[in-house]
Design a protein around this motif. Structure first.
Motif, mmCIF file in Angstrom:
data_model
loop_
_atom_site.group_PDB
_atom_site.id
_atom_site.type_symbol
_atom_site.label_atom_id
_atom_site.label_comp_id
_atom_site.label_asym_id
_atom_site.label_seq_id
_atom_site.Cartn_x
_atom_site.Cartn_y
_atom_site.Cartn_z
ATOM 1 N N UNK A 40 0.840 -1.207 0.000
ATOM 2 C CA UNK A 40 0.000 0.000 0.000
ATOM 3 C C UNK A 40 0.872 1.253 0.000
ATOM 4 N N UNK A 41 1.998 1.188 0.683
ATOM 5 C CA UNK A 41 2.870 2.358 0.814
ATOM 6 C C UNK A 41 3.402 2.843 -0.543
ATOM 7 N N UNK A 42 3.502 1.929 -1.496
ATOM 8 C CA UNK A 42 3.978 2.314 -2.827
ATOM 9 C C UNK A 42 3.014 3.291 -3.494
ATOM 10 N N UNK A 43 1.792 3.395 -2.983
ATOM 11 C CA UNK A 43 0.802 4.296 -3.567
ATOM 12 C C UNK A 43 0.656 5.595 -2.791
ATOM 13 N N UNK A 44 1.496 5.784 -1.785
ATOM 14 C CA UNK A 44 1.476 7.034 -1.027
ATOM 15 C C UNK A 44 2.220 8.105 -1.810
ATOM 16 N N UNK A 45 1.785 9.352 -1.665
ATOM 17 C CA UNK A 45 2.451 10.454 -2.356
ATOM 18 C C UNK A 45 2.939 11.458 -1.310
#
Ligand code: SAH
Length: 236
Positions: A40-45
């Motif tokens: 999920x963290x890969x989709x944080x900006x």
């Protein structure tokens, strides 16, 4: 068409974990099902790539942000994906063998694992997440629950269990708990195998097993007996 599982998690390293061993692991290696763990963290900006924030209204702990989770879901399962989207949650509908069997007959599952205090309510609504609980206790995260769901589903996939019939006779499949099992040796610490099981009389064995299943269920889970007697033959 294989069963496709996608798990959205802050801890992708927890997968396949136990699902990589034994029955589920062999089925995974054989291509009977697939497992993708999405971080999920890969989709944080943003500068800090935050996945969580403080709860609106105050209180302890952190809440997972809806925007980051929605982006992760949309990337993993775009509109039209067709797989059910589950959210592991102690407030969800308790997992049943009936739901497990329905999942096993479908194309796969997208499973969201919560952490912290849970996830922002709006992403549950906006992405139509089905909340599923594995029991009335609180885990620190949804990952062990996702593993439980997938373990229960994968064993029902065609060709996973050695004997095609071995899924049908088990606890819950007939609305009852299963009868006791015995194997060699015939005498263990002074305890015999019930003689009927060695009699070769298959009808008598079937009657004994049914009676034992009823006795055990009445003793341990009277709620199941009432339900299965009220609606004979109905699966749970
Ligand atoms: N504050 C929440 C608990 C959060 S526990 C409450 O009181 O309801 C953190 C995460 O663990 C949850 O978001 C969920 O994904 C998972 N989890 C905890 N218990 C669970 C259970 N019984 N079944 C399924 N998932 C569970």
């Amino acid at each position: 068409m294989i069963f496709r599982a996608t798990v959205l998690t802050l801890y992708p390293e927890m997968f396949p974990g136990p699902l990589g061993a034994s029955l589920a692991g062999k089925a995974l290696a054989a291509g009977i099902w697939s497992l993708e763990a999405v971080d999920i963290r890969a989709h944080a900006t943003g500068r800090h790539r935050n996945v969580d924030d403080t709860p609106a209204g105050g209180g302890p702990g952190m809440v997972m942000r809806p925007d980051v989770l929605a982006a992760a879901i949309d990337a993993a399962a775009p509109a039209g994906d067709g797989r059910p989207r589950l959210l592991m949650s102690p407030r969800g509908a308790p997992l049943t063998q009936r739901r497990v069997r329905a999942l096993a007959q479908g194309p796969g599952a997208v499973i969201v694992c919560g952490r912290f205090e849970g996830i922002d309510e709006r992403v549950i609504e906006a992405r139509g997440l089905e909340e599923v609980s594995i029991g009335d206790y609180v885990l620190s995260g949804g990952e062990p629950a996702a593993i439980v769901v997938l373990d229960a589903v994968v064993r029902l996939l065609p060709k996973v269990m050695g004997e095609a019939s071995s899924g049908e006779d088990e606890s819950f499949e007939k609305g009852l708990l299963e009868h006791p099992h015995y194997t060699r040796p015939r005498l263990f610490e002074g305890r015999e195998i019930p003689p009927v099981l060695l009699s070769g009389d298959h009808a008598a064995i079937a009657r004994w097993r049914q009676a034992e299943a009823l006795r055990l269920t009445a003793d341990r889970r009277p709620d199941l007996v009432t339900a299965s007697h009220a609606r004979p033959g109905r699966e749970r």
